[in-house]
Enzyme design. Structure first.
Site, mmCIF file in Angstrom:
data_model
loop_
_atom_site.group_PDB
_atom_site.id
_atom_site.type_symbol
_atom_site.label_atom_id
_atom_site.label_comp_id
_atom_site.label_asym_id
_atom_site.label_seq_id
_atom_site.Cartn_x
_atom_site.Cartn_y
_atom_site.Cartn_z
ATOM 1 N N LYS A 161 2.370 -2.874 6.051
ATOM 2 C CA LYS A 161 2.619 -2.657 4.623
ATOM 3 C C LYS A 161 4.089 -2.318 4.348
ATOM 4 O O LYS A 161 4.643 -2.714 3.330
ATOM 5 C CB LYS A 161 1.679 -1.574 4.093
ATOM 6 C CG LYS A 161 0.197 -1.986 4.146
ATOM 7 C CD LYS A 161 -0.080 -3.253 3.343
ATOM 8 C CE LYS A 161 -1.558 -3.607 3.286
ATOM 9 N NZ LYS A 161 -1.845 -4.798 2.470
ATOM 10 N N TYR A 168 -1.437 -1.001 10.475
ATOM 11 C CA TYR A 168 -1.570 -1.193 9.018
ATOM 12 C C TYR A 168 -0.319 -0.676 8.306
ATOM 13 O O TYR A 168 0.252 -1.353 7.460
ATOM 14 C CB TYR A 168 -2.820 -0.457 8.535
ATOM 15 C CG TYR A 168 -3.135 -0.658 7.064
ATOM 16 C CD1 TYR A 168 -3.768 -1.825 6.621
ATOM 17 C CD2 TYR A 168 -2.829 0.307 6.115
ATOM 18 C CE1 TYR A 168 -4.071 -2.005 5.278
ATOM 19 C CE2 TYR A 168 -3.128 0.136 4.772
ATOM 20 C CZ TYR A 168 -3.759 -1.023 4.359
ATOM 21 O OH TYR A 168 -4.058 -1.196 3.015
ATOM 22 N N SER A 172 0.872 -1.184 0.000
ATOM 23 C CA SER A 172 0.000 0.000 0.000
ATOM 24 C C SER A 172 0.903 1.226 0.000
ATOM 25 O O SER A 172 2.058 1.154 0.434
ATOM 26 C CB SER A 172 -0.857 0.008 1.271
ATOM 27 O OG SER A 172 -1.439 1.284 1.478
HETATM 28 P P1 NDP Z 1 -11.676 -5.902 1.046
HETATM 29 O O1 NDP Z 1 -11.989 -5.813 2.505
HETATM 30 O O2 NDP Z 1 -12.670 -5.397 0.070
HETATM 31 O O3 NDP Z 1 -11.300 -7.406 0.684
HETATM 32 C C1 NDP Z 1 -10.372 -8.124 1.473
HETATM 33 C C2 NDP Z 1 -10.357 -9.557 1.025
HETATM 34 O O4 NDP Z 1 -9.412 -10.257 1.838
HETATM 35 C C3 NDP Z 1 -11.687 -10.250 1.180
HETATM 36 O O5 NDP Z 1 -11.914 -11.094 0.059
HETATM 37 C C4 NDP Z 1 -11.508 -11.096 2.450
HETATM 38 O O6 NDP Z 1 -12.332 -12.238 2.335
HETATM 39 C C5 NDP Z 1 -10.017 -11.449 2.343
HETATM 40 N N1 NDP Z 1 -9.410 -11.760 3.649
HETATM 41 C C6 NDP Z 1 -9.305 -10.954 4.746
HETATM 42 N N2 NDP Z 1 -8.692 -11.604 5.734
HETATM 43 C C7 NDP Z 1 -8.377 -12.847 5.252
HETATM 44 C C8 NDP Z 1 -7.719 -13.979 5.804
HETATM 45 N N3 NDP Z 1 -7.267 -13.993 7.072
HETATM 46 N N4 NDP Z 1 -7.567 -15.069 5.020
HETATM 47 C C9 NDP Z 1 -8.029 -15.090 3.765
HETATM 48 N N5 NDP Z 1 -8.652 -14.058 3.174
HETATM 49 C C10 NDP Z 1 -8.829 -12.951 3.929
HETATM 50 O O7 NDP Z 1 -10.292 -5.152 0.853
HETATM 51 P P2 NDP Z 1 -9.630 -4.450 -0.421
HETATM 52 O O8 NDP Z 1 -10.003 -5.153 -1.661
HETATM 53 O O9 NDP Z 1 -9.829 -3.009 -0.306
HETATM 54 O O10 NDP Z 1 -8.092 -4.719 -0.070
HETATM 55 C C11 NDP Z 1 -7.382 -5.802 -0.603
HETATM 56 C C12 NDP Z 1 -5.915 -5.582 -0.299
HETATM 57 O O11 NDP Z 1 -5.498 -4.331 -0.859
HETATM 58 C C13 NDP Z 1 -5.570 -5.489 1.197
HETATM 59 O O12 NDP Z 1 -4.330 -6.122 1.434
HETATM 60 C C14 NDP Z 1 -5.451 -3.991 1.427
HETATM 61 O O13 NDP Z 1 -4.628 -3.685 2.510
HETATM 62 C C15 NDP Z 1 -4.859 -3.540 0.117
HETATM 63 N N6 NDP Z 1 -5.050 -2.137 -0.181
HETATM 64 C C16 NDP Z 1 -6.317 -1.603 -0.260
HETATM 65 C C17 NDP Z 1 -6.497 -0.258 -0.521
HETATM 66 C C18 NDP Z 1 -7.845 0.373 -0.623
HETATM 67 O O14 NDP Z 1 -7.926 1.621 -0.629
HETATM 68 N N7 NDP Z 1 -8.928 -0.393 -0.699
HETATM 69 C C19 NDP Z 1 -5.328 0.618 -0.715
HETATM 70 C C20 NDP Z 1 -4.053 -0.039 -0.622
HETATM 71 C C21 NDP Z 1 -3.933 -1.365 -0.363
HETATM 72 P P3 NDP Z 1 -12.912 -13.038 3.595
HETATM 73 O O15 NDP Z 1 -13.363 -12.013 4.601
HETATM 74 O O16 NDP Z 1 -13.975 -13.867 2.992
HETATM 75 O O17 NDP Z 1 -11.784 -13.877 4.066
#
Ligand code: NDP
Length: 255
Positions: free
Chosen positions: A166, A162, A147
């Site tokens: 990252k 967080y 990130s």
């Molecule tokens: P979401 O919350 O929309 O999606 C997160 C996904 O991760 C879900 O599918 C969730 O599914 C899965 N997940 C969470 N914990 C676990 C776990 N322990 N094991 C397996 N799967 C897991 O997040 P985003 O799409 O926004 O973010 C995705 C990535 O991008 C993250 O790493 C985030 O830090 C990074 N990011 C996001 C930004 C943003 O502005 N959105 C900016 C920069 C980076 P489930 O709960 O079913 O397990």
């Protein structure tokens, strides 16, 4: 084969996407499938909707349940990929969470939860995938989700856990890139700025309003605007790129 397919096509490749049930992972899984990869999607609650979407567009995908913090569950998921797809060429190591809390109010359990899922979870997945690639002599590409918060302290929300997770991912990426270079495995990270997904859209409106003047583009990015960077890192066109962090943030970290 077109010139663009030659550079960025993924036909015959097998990709693993963690956290592909929604948000960025869902869009990237669809992008990898459109470029020709067979995509295995891992999350805790399943990714049936993503799989249906990809299949409706003529792509190939399936869902596996695993919590990335469990080595046992990740090993079982990878065994599932190998028995079904017989390879593992690309990993989009994306699952993650974020907790906004003042440091003095946050419990140590919250720090541990964020570090456990974001940093240790990506380490567990990268390590398991690296082991498979080395054993099978696959010159794979691992793309770790970092990130812009790994490079700058974005405000006004406080999210030390967080940011630390990252920053750790960016340097873990460099470390694995050097360690696995002799095997031809490339390891890079992607650092998005604010992207409109369930994670960011669920944050209070006043916080999102505070972000806008700080983003030179004055808007959040769309998950679709990350696909090109991921295809570049996944495909052979980036054959000499390893240990890099690609920032896609509407110029946030420059301002
Ligand atoms: P979401 O919350 O929309 O999606 C997160 C996904 O991760 C879900 O599918 C969730 O599914 C899965 N997940 C969470 N914990 C676990 C776990 N322990 N094991 C397996 N799967 C897991 O997040 P985003 O799409 O926004 O973010 C995705 C990535 O991008 C993250 O790493 C985030 O830090 C990074 N990011 C996001 C930004 C943003 O502005 N959105 C900016 C920069 C980076 P489930 O709960 O079913 O397990």
């Amino acid at each position: 084969m077109s010139y663009v397919d030659e550079l960025f096509g993924l036909k015959g490749k097998v990709a693993l996407v963690t956290g592909g049930g929604r948000g960025i992972g869902q869009v990237i899984a669809a992008g990898l499938a459109k470029a020709g990869a067979e995509v295995a999607i891992v999350s805790r609650t399943g990714a049936d909707e993503t799989v249906k979407k990809i299949q409706a567009e003529g792509g190939s995908a399936y869902s596996l349940i695993a919590d990335v913090t469990s080595e046992k569950a990740v090993d079982a998921a990878l065994a599932g990929v190998l028995s079904r797809s017989h390879s593992l060429d690309i990993v989009f190591n994306n699952a993650g969470i974020c907790i906004h809390k003042d440091t003095l109010e946050a419990g140590i359990d919250e720090w541990r939860e964020v570090l456990d899922i974001n940093l240790t979870g990506e380490y567990i997945v990268a390590r398991a995938a690296g082991r498979v690639m080395i054993e099978r002599k696959i010159k794979g590409s691992i793309i770790n989700m970092a990130s812009m918060s790994g490079s700058v302290v974005n405000v006004p929300q406080w999210q030390a856990s967080y940011n630390a997770s990252k920053a750790g991912i960016i340097h873990m990426t460099r470390s694995l890139a050097v360690e696995w270079a002799p095997h031809g495995i490339r390891v890079n990270s992607l650092s998005p700025g604010y992207i409109a997904t369930p994670m960011s859209v669920d944050t209070p409106q006043e916080l999102r309003d505070a972000w806008m003047p700080l983003i030179p583009f004055h808007r959040m990015g769309k998950p679709e605007e990350l696909i090109g960077a991921v295809l570049y890192l996944a495909a052979d066109s980036s054959g000499y790129t390893s240990g890099s962090d690609i920032i896609v943030d509407g110029a946030y970290v420059c301002a």
